[in-house]
Design a protein around this motif. Structure first.
Motif, short mmCIF file in Angstrom:
data_model
loop_
_atom_site.label_atom_id
_atom_site.label_comp_id
_atom_site.label_asym_id
_atom_site.label_seq_id
_atom_site.Cartn_x
_atom_site.Cartn_y
_atom_site.Cartn_z
N ARG A 324 -6.34 3.68 0.45
CA ARG A 324 -5.91 3.53 -0.95
C ARG A 324 -5.55 4.90 -1.54
O ARG A 324 -4.53 5.06 -2.21
CB ARG A 324 -7.04 2.85 -1.74
CG ARG A 324 -6.81 2.73 -3.22
CD ARG A 324 -5.67 1.80 -3.58
NE ARG A 324 -5.98 0.41 -3.38
CZ ARG A 324 -6.34 -0.43 -4.36
NH1 ARG A 324 -6.43 0.01 -5.59
NH2 ARG A 324 -6.59 -1.70 -4.11
N TRP A 531 -13.66 -8.83 -5.38
CA TRP A 531 -12.50 -7.95 -5.14
C TRP A 531 -11.89 -8.20 -3.76
O TRP A 531 -10.68 -8.39 -3.62
CB TRP A 531 -12.93 -6.48 -5.30
CG TRP A 531 -11.83 -5.51 -5.07
CD1 TRP A 531 -10.82 -5.19 -5.93
CD2 TRP A 531 -11.61 -4.73 -3.89
NE1 TRP A 531 -9.99 -4.26 -5.36
CE2 TRP A 531 -10.44 -3.96 -4.11
CE3 TRP A 531 -12.28 -4.61 -2.67
CZ2 TRP A 531 -9.94 -3.07 -3.16
CZ3 TRP A 531 -11.77 -3.73 -1.72
CH2 TRP A 531 -10.61 -2.97 -1.98
N TYR A 534 -10.24 -11.65 -3.83
CA TYR A 534 -9.02 -11.64 -4.66
C TYR A 534 -7.88 -11.00 -3.85
O TYR A 534 -6.79 -11.56 -3.75
CB TYR A 534 -9.28 -10.88 -5.97
CG TYR A 534 -8.02 -10.67 -6.79
CD1 TYR A 534 -7.60 -11.63 -7.70
CD2 TYR A 534 -7.25 -9.51 -6.63
CE1 TYR A 534 -6.44 -11.45 -8.44
CE2 TYR A 534 -6.09 -9.32 -7.35
CZ TYR A 534 -5.68 -10.30 -8.25
OH TYR A 534 -4.52 -10.12 -8.97
N CYS A 535 -8.14 -9.82 -3.28
CA CYS A 535 -7.08 -9.13 -2.52
C CYS A 535 -6.62 -9.98 -1.34
O CYS A 535 -5.43 -10.02 -1.02
CB CYS A 535 -7.58 -7.78 -1.99
SG CYS A 535 -8.00 -6.61 -3.28
N VAL A 538 -4.38 -12.82 -2.53
CA VAL A 538 -3.06 -12.28 -2.89
C VAL A 538 -2.26 -12.02 -1.62
O VAL A 538 -1.08 -12.39 -1.51
CB VAL A 538 -3.21 -11.00 -3.74
CG1 VAL A 538 -1.89 -10.25 -3.85
CG2 VAL A 538 -3.76 -11.32 -5.13
N LYS A 539 -2.91 -11.41 -0.64
CA LYS A 539 -2.22 -11.07 0.61
C LYS A 539 -1.62 -12.30 1.28
O LYS A 539 -0.52 -12.26 1.82
CB LYS A 539 -3.25 -10.41 1.54
CG LYS A 539 -2.68 -9.85 2.81
CD LYS A 539 -3.77 -9.18 3.63
CE LYS A 539 -3.39 -7.80 4.05
NZ LYS A 539 -4.50 -6.96 4.44
N ARG A 547 -5.41 -16.11 -9.08
CA ARG A 547 -5.35 -16.03 -10.55
C ARG A 547 -6.58 -16.68 -11.18
O ARG A 547 -7.20 -16.13 -12.08
CB ARG A 547 -4.08 -16.72 -11.04
CG ARG A 547 -3.76 -16.38 -12.49
CD ARG A 547 -2.52 -17.11 -12.97
NE ARG A 547 -2.70 -18.54 -12.86
CZ ARG A 547 -1.81 -19.37 -12.32
NH1 ARG A 547 -0.67 -18.91 -11.87
NH2 ARG A 547 -2.05 -20.66 -12.26
N ASP A 588 -9.48 -2.92 -10.89
CA ASP A 588 -8.38 -3.07 -9.94
C ASP A 588 -7.83 -4.50 -9.98
O ASP A 588 -6.62 -4.72 -9.89
CB ASP A 588 -8.89 -2.72 -8.53
CG ASP A 588 -7.76 -2.50 -7.56
OD1 ASP A 588 -6.89 -1.66 -7.85
OD2 ASP A 588 -7.72 -3.18 -6.51
N VAL A 589 -8.75 -5.45 -10.13
CA VAL A 589 -8.33 -6.86 -10.23
C VAL A 589 -7.51 -7.06 -11.52
O VAL A 589 -6.44 -7.65 -11.49
CB VAL A 589 -9.57 -7.80 -10.21
CG1 VAL A 589 -9.17 -9.24 -10.50
CG2 VAL A 589 -10.32 -7.69 -8.89
N ASP A 592 -4.05 -5.46 -11.19
CA ASP A 592 -3.16 -6.21 -10.31
C ASP A 592 -2.73 -7.52 -10.96
O ASP A 592 -1.54 -7.87 -10.95
CB ASP A 592 -3.87 -6.49 -8.97
CG ASP A 592 -2.93 -7.14 -7.98
OD1 ASP A 592 -2.18 -6.40 -7.31
OD2 ASP A 592 -2.90 -8.40 -7.90
N ASN A 595 -0.24 -6.95 -13.66
CA ASN A 595 1.03 -6.61 -13.05
C ASN A 595 1.82 -7.85 -12.62
O ASN A 595 3.04 -7.88 -12.64
CB ASN A 595 0.70 -5.75 -11.82
CG ASN A 595 1.84 -4.85 -11.46
OD1 ASN A 595 2.74 -4.65 -12.26
ND2 ASN A 595 1.80 -4.34 -10.24
N ARG A 596 1.08 -8.87 -12.23
CA ARG A 596 1.73 -10.12 -11.80
C ARG A 596 1.94 -11.07 -12.97
O ARG A 596 2.34 -12.23 -12.78
CB ARG A 596 0.86 -10.82 -10.75
CG ARG A 596 0.76 -10.05 -9.48
CD ARG A 596 -0.27 -10.61 -8.52
NE ARG A 596 -0.53 -9.60 -7.52
CZ ARG A 596 0.22 -9.41 -6.44
NH1 ARG A 596 1.23 -10.21 -6.21
NH2 ARG A 596 -0.05 -8.44 -5.60
#
Ligand code: GLC
Length: 599
Positions: A324, A531, A534-535, A538-539, A547, A588-589, A592, A595-596
């Protein structure tokens, strides 16, 4: 960036941290050197709280008592703390104590012995205590009745009065700091407010519109920045972030990796610095230690070892943090340090945690897993108790039957992939690391997946039988990109059935007979797992699940707001240590999700 929190009673400086009680200072800590409990207990007739405020300057309260009023003020900055009571109330008494750090009150005498605790009383207004090379000076504005015991000094004094406490590596430095704080309490709170508001002003602006989410955002930055500390120490040479100044007062491996991930959005240099002590503390055999204590006495008390670190490591999240950081800003020198250190660390896993040489590493100690009391290890701990020698041949320091854990191997896969990316720059073989990474991923899919239940499980190293416990560790296969598409789809079904509690994701499936929504790693929910999951979602493009997970967790954390160690999965109530570092991964969540366009 102003911050005023309702009902908050914790206050910290560098090593100093205090928890206010309903009358006075309930606990005062100086890193892992001192724990004074109570530090200043106020006794007055009919004491009633009229107002209470917490802001960046400190803590203020007004009491009504004995036919008058008392104003109470507390502030901490750097290694000094000042507490004052002023007003017209008569007959006020304050009781307190100065003691070395201990785990529980019964261990106080043992802690005093291990840390070489002693105290001097230069005059009736002053105490200087010593504990493992660190001094705490306490100065009172009025003479106190002092009782000096083997393991602590107790004092009793009449109020109103001011008490200052300061810590340093020498008695004279501690005394000077305390004297200064006593003479000018306002300077201490002013400095604190100036430092924190400056630091918070440099945080990224809240990306969300909703007021509650913006407050949570600010509060999380406060937690992350105020948990930083620096200490004159032989191993902790660089500043680092404590997981919580009120409970966890030294450096931990995976906590710091999470802190660095969150910090990388603030200041990449700080994020790098967060990892340096760990790289520097790497042992000659390649192991990066689990934790670095401030005080050897605490390490001795907990691990019976004359060192600053135990014999274990912790989940290898460092590579995720390094990646990161390098994505934010590539830095050749840091990349080289990380490559060399992680390559050695990875070999250590192959040599010292993979006795059957199948490319899957094992945890041999429940504390090494980071999931201390998890139901995942119940079976392994029982097996070990029945026949310790069976496991000690391969692993002399084992405390449970070795378990090839799903999250551990997902993290090693990512570490190996990172090493393969960096290898060409630093004279290593990208191909060799890639082959190792792929072999690890293939083994996770081959040995840990159960087609019938559609889930990934830990396996015992001795026979590769599955540990029949469903936990969110399985979701790291999505975080790492190891799960096949159809496997990931089945994981999402489990997310909604087994782990979709009021506060997701409980640390064990809610249909497990041992699920306890308040149990430590036995059903509470933790933000690092939110976290990772969630990541992972998304991936794999599971946008609505990602969401919904973010929305549910952010909503509950914003109530308060809180940034606690963990949460009751059935009610959403905060549990464990407050102001807990890795829970700031929610930043961070939020970033992100915003951002979406989801938040
Ligand atoms: C507890 C947690 C562990 C964590 C440590 C510091 O021991 O179980 O995972 O690293 O606290 O926060």
């Amino acid at each position: 960036m102003a911050l005023a929190l309702h009902g908050k009673r914790e206050l910290c400086g560098n090593l100093v941290a205090v928890v206010m009680g309903s009358a006075g200072v309930e606990r005062l800590f100086f890193g892992e050197f001192f724990r004074c409990e109570p530090f200043a207990l106020v006794k007055a007739e009919g004491l009633r709280i009229l107002t209470e405020t917490w802001d960046l300057c400190g803590f203020k309260r007004v009491f009504a008592c004995s036919g008058g009023y008392l104003r109470e003020e507390a502030a901490a900055c750097g290694d000094a703390f000042v507490y004052s009571l002023s007003g017209s109330a008569r007959g006020v008494r304050v009781e307190g104590s100065i003691a070395p750090s201990y785990w529980s009150r019964e261990q106080l005498a043992e802690a005093a012995r291990l840390s070489g605790f002693r105290a001097e009383i230069p005059d009736p207004c002053t105490v200087v205590a010593h504990s493992e090379g660190f001094y705490l000076a306490v100065k009172l504005s009025a003479p106190a009745r002092l009782e000096v015991g083997e393991a602590e000094v107790r004092f009793e004094v009449s109020g109103p009065l001011t008490i200052a406490a300061a810590g340093a590596r020498s008695s004279s430095a501690a005394l000077n700091l305390a004297e200064e704080a006593l003479g000018d309490p306002l300077a201490l709170s002013g400095r604190r407010a100036e430092w924190l508001s400056g630091a918070l002003a440099r945080a990224p602006p809240p990306p969300a519109r909703e007021r509650k989410v913006r407050e949570l955002w600010r509060y999380c930055w406060y937690v992350l920045l105020s948990n930083q500390c620096s200490v004159d120490h032989p191993v902790l040479r660089k500043p680092f972030t404590m997981p919580s100044k009120y409970v966890f007062r030294h450096q931990w491996l995976w906590d710091s990796a999470f802190h660095a991930i969150a910090l990388s959005a603030y200041d990449v240099e700080l994020a790098k610095e967060e990892l340096l002590n760990l790289f520097h503390a790497q042992k000659p055999d390649g192991r990066i230690p689990h934790e670095i204590f401030l005080s050897k006495a605490m390490c001795r008390a907990f691990w019976s070892l004359d060192d600053y670190s135990p014999r274990t490591t912790q989940p290898p999240v460092l590579a995720v943090a390094v990646e990161r950081i390098l994505e934010r800003r590539f830095d050749e020198e840091f990349a080289k340090l990380a490559y060399e250190s992680l390559a050695k660390y990875d070999r250590w896993f192959s040599e010292r945690r993979d006795a059957d040489r199948d490319g899957l590493a094992a945890y041999i100690d429940y504390l090494e897993s980071g999931w201390d009391d998890s139901v995942r290890w119940d079976g392994a701990r029982e097996k070990f108790v029945l026949d310790p020698s069976r496991y000690r041949t391969a692993y002399p320091e084992a405390r449970m039957a070795p378990v090839e854990a799903v999250d551990l191997n997902c993290l090693l896969y990512l570490q190996r992939l990172l090493l393969s990316k960096l290898a060409p720059r630093f004279g290593g073989s990208a191909e060799a690391w890639r082959r190792l990474a792929e072999a690890t991923a293939a083994k996770v899919r081959e040995l840990m997946w159960d087609e019938r239940s559609g889930f990934f499980y830990d396996v015992y190293e001795e026979d590769h039988s599955k540990v029949p416990v469903k936990t969110p560790a399985a979701f790291l296969t999505m975080f790492a990109g190891i799960a096949e598409r159809d496997q990931a789809e089945r994981l999402v079904e489990h997310l909604y059935s087994d782990f979709w509690t009021t506060f997701p994701l409980p640390t064990v499936s809610r249909d497990d007979p041992k699920y306890d929504p308040k149990g430590y790693w036995r059903g509470r929910s933790w933000i690092n797992l939110v976290w990772f999951t969630y990541c992972g979602l998304v991936k794999y493009g599971f946008a609505s699940a990602a969401r919904e997970l973010a929305a549910k967790v952010v909503e509950l954390m914003a109530e308060g707001p809180t940034c606690s160690e963990n949460y009751d999965s059935s009610t959403g109530k905060p549990l464990g240590a407050s102001d807990f570092g890795w829970s700031t991964l929610i930043l961070d969540v939020i970033a992100d999700a915003a951002n979406r366009g989801w938040i």
